[in-house]
Every structure is written in C-alpha cells, then in structure tokens.
Design an enzyme around this catalytic site. Structure first.
Site, PDB file in Angstrom:
ATOM      1  N   CYS A   1       6.017  -5.537   0.430  1.00 37.37           N
ATOM      2  CA  CYS A   1       6.170  -4.200  -0.159  1.00 37.37           C
ATOM      3  C   CYS A   1       6.106  -3.113   0.924  1.00 37.37           C
ATOM      4  O   CYS A   1       7.036  -3.021   1.720  1.00 37.37           O
ATOM      5  CB  CYS A   1       5.151  -4.014  -1.273  1.00 37.37           C
TER       6      CYS A   1
ATOM      7  N   HIS B   1       4.940  -8.722  -4.434  1.00 35.26           N
ATOM      8  CA  HIS B   1       3.546  -8.957  -4.041  1.00 35.26           C
ATOM      9  C   HIS B   1       3.124 -10.409  -4.306  1.00 35.26           C
ATOM     10  O   HIS B   1       2.566 -10.695  -5.365  1.00 35.26           O
ATOM     11  CB  HIS B   1       2.622  -8.019  -4.840  1.00 35.26           C
TER      12      HIS B   1
ATOM     13  N   GLU C   1       0.674 -11.926  -3.252  1.00 33.15           N
ATOM     14  CA  GLU C   1      -0.796 -12.033  -3.285  1.00 33.15           C
ATOM     15  C   GLU C   1      -1.360 -11.740  -4.674  1.00 33.15           C
ATOM     16  O   GLU C   1      -2.540 -11.962  -4.908  1.00 33.15           O
ATOM     17  CB  GLU C   1      -1.418 -11.099  -2.232  1.00 33.15           C
TER      18      GLU C   1
ATOM     19  N   GLY D   1       0.871  -1.177   0.000  1.00 33.21           N
ATOM     20  CA  GLY D   1       0.000   0.000   0.000  1.00 33.21           C
ATOM     21  C   GLY D   1       0.898   1.213   0.000  1.00 33.21           C
ATOM     22  O   GLY D   1       1.851   1.277  -0.781  1.00 33.21           O
ATOM     23  N   GLU D   2       0.647   2.103   0.903  1.00 29.08           N
ATOM     24  CA  GLU D   2       1.496   3.293   1.014  1.00 29.08           C
ATOM     25  C   GLU D   2       1.981   3.334   2.450  1.00 29.08           C
ATOM     26  O   GLU D   2       1.198   3.518   3.383  1.00 29.08           O
ATOM     27  CB  GLU D   2       0.679   4.522   0.622  1.00 29.08           C
ATOM     28  N   SER D   3       3.286   3.164   2.614  1.00 26.96           N
ATOM     29  CA  SER D   3       3.798   2.909   3.968  1.00 26.96           C
ATOM     30  C   SER D   3       3.637   4.097   4.923  1.00 26.96           C
ATOM     31  O   SER D   3       3.491   3.908   6.124  1.00 26.96           O
ATOM     32  CB  SER D   3       5.255   2.455   3.901  1.00 26.96           C
TER      33      SER D   3
ATOM     34  N   ARG E   1      12.962   3.028   0.281  1.00 27.73           N
ATOM     35  CA  ARG E   1      11.519   2.960   0.007  1.00 27.73           C
ATOM     36  C   ARG E   1      11.156   2.733  -1.451  1.00 27.73           C
ATOM     37  O   ARG E   1      10.238   1.991  -1.758  1.00 27.73           O
ATOM     38  CB  ARG E   1      10.850   4.247   0.469  1.00 27.73           C
TER      39      ARG E   1
ATOM     40  N   ILE F   1       5.826  -3.587  -7.491  1.00 25.69           N
ATOM     41  CA  ILE F   1       5.110  -2.334  -7.770  1.00 25.69           C
ATOM     42  C   ILE F   1       5.682  -1.237  -6.865  1.00 25.69           C
ATOM     43  O   ILE F   1       5.535  -1.305  -5.641  1.00 25.69           O
ATOM     44  CB  ILE F   1       3.592  -2.478  -7.515  1.00 25.69           C
ATOM     45  N   ARG F   2       6.351  -0.267  -7.471  1.00 24.76           N
ATOM     46  CA  ARG F   2       7.033   0.794  -6.686  1.00 24.76           C
ATOM     47  C   ARG F   2       7.726   0.182  -5.459  1.00 24.76           C
ATOM     48  O   ARG F   2       7.515   0.611  -4.326  1.00 24.76           O
ATOM     49  CB  ARG F   2       6.050   1.893  -6.274  1.00 24.76           C
TER      50      ARG F   2
HETATM   51  N1  GLN Z   1       6.762   2.422  -2.353  1.00 23.46           N
HETATM   52  C1  GLN Z   1       5.595   2.319  -1.529  1.00 23.46           C
HETATM   53  C2  GLN Z   1       5.809   2.984  -0.177  1.00 23.46           C
HETATM   54  O1  GLN Z   1       6.796   3.578   0.043  1.00 23.46           O
HETATM   55  C3  GLN Z   1       5.188   0.868  -1.357  1.00 23.46           C
HETATM   56  C4  GLN Z   1       4.606   0.343  -2.632  1.00 23.46           C
HETATM   57  C5  GLN Z   1       3.736  -0.885  -2.487  1.00 23.46           C
HETATM   58  O2  GLN Z   1       3.415  -1.341  -1.386  1.00 23.46           O
HETATM   59  N2  GLN Z   1       3.277  -1.396  -3.601  1.00 23.46           N
HETATM   60  O3  GLN Z   1       4.962   2.938   0.660  1.00 23.46           O
END
Ligand code: GLN
Length: 197
Positions: free
Chosen positions: A84, A179, A181, A52-54, A115, A143-144
């Site tokens: 992630c 990921h 999942e 998600g977004e940490s 990150r 993903i990112r």
């Molecule tokens: N780069 C994201 C973060 O810093 C994490 C990306 C993800 O969970 N898909 O939160």
C-alpha cells in the site's frame, strides 16, 4: 537471517505477526525486527515497508536517514516488499498529487503510481485476486489503495483489479497495493520469504 519492518508509522505489528506466522509455517527461523532509526536496515537481509500514509512515511524515512540505507539495501539486491503506502514509496514516479505536494519517493522500482486509485467510492474493500504464484484465489484487503499506472520492461505485473495493476515485482522488489498482513492467509508473505531463503 534478520527481517526488518519499517516501524515509523502504519500497520507494523500486523506485518511482524504475519512474518512470524509465515516463518513458523515453513519451519524456518529468522529475527523479525522493527526499525525506527538508522543503523538497523544495513543489518537486515530483507525489509518490509508497511502501509500507512506515504507522505508522512517518506518524510520521516529521509529525516531519520533511513531512506539512503534502503537504497543501499536495494543496490545489494536484498528482498524488499512494499504494501500500500509502501508500494507508493517504492515507485520511481508518482501522480499529480505526488508532484503537487513535492512528496518524496524512494524511487527503487521502475513504475508510476496513482496514490488513491480507487477513489472515495471504494475507500476500503476486499476482493479475490488471482496471483500467478498461488494455485487458488487470494482474499486481498484494499484500504485507500494505490495502483500502478505504468511500468518499465523489468517490472512483472502480478495482478490486476478493475483493469488496474495492483501487484508487481522487479527482481528483489515486491509491490502490493493491498494489505497481506491483515488476513491470516500467509501465502503472500511466504512468496516474499521465498526471495530470501
Ligand atoms: N493512500 C495512502 C497514501 O497515499 C496509502 C493507504 C494505505 O497504506 N493504506 O499514503
């Protein structure tokens, strides 16, 4: 047995489905519950911190009083998997971005994370990873994604991609930059469940 999935933000439903599929495949029964509020983590035997977004996840975990419960769970040695953003939250130390934004990490695992290790050029990609607990390559979705920059002696490195560490474990803790999942291959969730059963 009860497995919790932190459901504050991110790819929650996919983890629930993957855990259920993995349990089915091994013929074992466990409740899989989603967690939005305090009071549930302590009743779980294992926990998943999804992507998600940490920054958001970290803030809300503290605000909801869940962060302390996760600490207790870790002290009790129960299995916790971070994927992630979840990997970022597990780390003791972040990067410059984490410091600049005063981002809160749970700090459970003796490692430093970057990150957004793969930058804009490689926002999302899939690659075949060799994982020591699998007999054939695993198609990993990034993903990112973050990466592990440095880690202590109790941390075992499980996989590298592009010379960066993308999977590691420390006792009950499993940290993945990708990921598991998002693919139908349940082998990584199976590996996590092996820490529980
Ligand atoms: N780069 C994201 C973060 O810093 C994490 C990306 C993800 O969970 N898909 O939160």
């Amino acid at each position: 047995m009860r497995i919790g999935v932190i459901a504050i933000q991110g790819d929650v439903a996919e983890h629930v489905e993957a855990l259920k599929r993995a349990l089915d495949e091994r013929g074992q029964i466990a409740d899989v519950v989603t967690i939005k509020h305090k009071g549930i983590v302590s009743k779980c035997d294992a926990l998943v911190l999804p992507g998600g977004e940490s920054t958001t996840l970290g803030k809300l975990l503290i605000r909801e009083g869940i962060a302390d419960e996760i600490q207790d769970m870790n002290n009790a040695g129960k299995p916790i998997m971070g994927t992630c953003a979840g990997l970022i939250l597990l780390a003791k130390q972040g990067d410059e971005q984490v410091a600049k934004t005063h981002q809160h990490l749970l700090g459970l695992m003796d490692m430093q994370v970057n990150r957004n290790a793969f930058g804009r050029q490689r926002d999302s990609f899939e690659t075949e990873l060799e994982l020591p607990f699998l007999s054939s390559p695993y198609n990993a979705v990034f993903i990112r994604a973050p990466a592990i920059l440095d880690s202590g002696k109790d941390v075992t490195i499980l996989a590298r991609f592009d010379d960066m560490v993308v999977a590691a474990e420390q006792g009950n803790l499993l940290a993945l930059a990708f990921h598991p999942e998002l693919t139908l291959d349940t082998r990584v969730h199976q590996y996590f469940l092996n820490k529980l059963f």
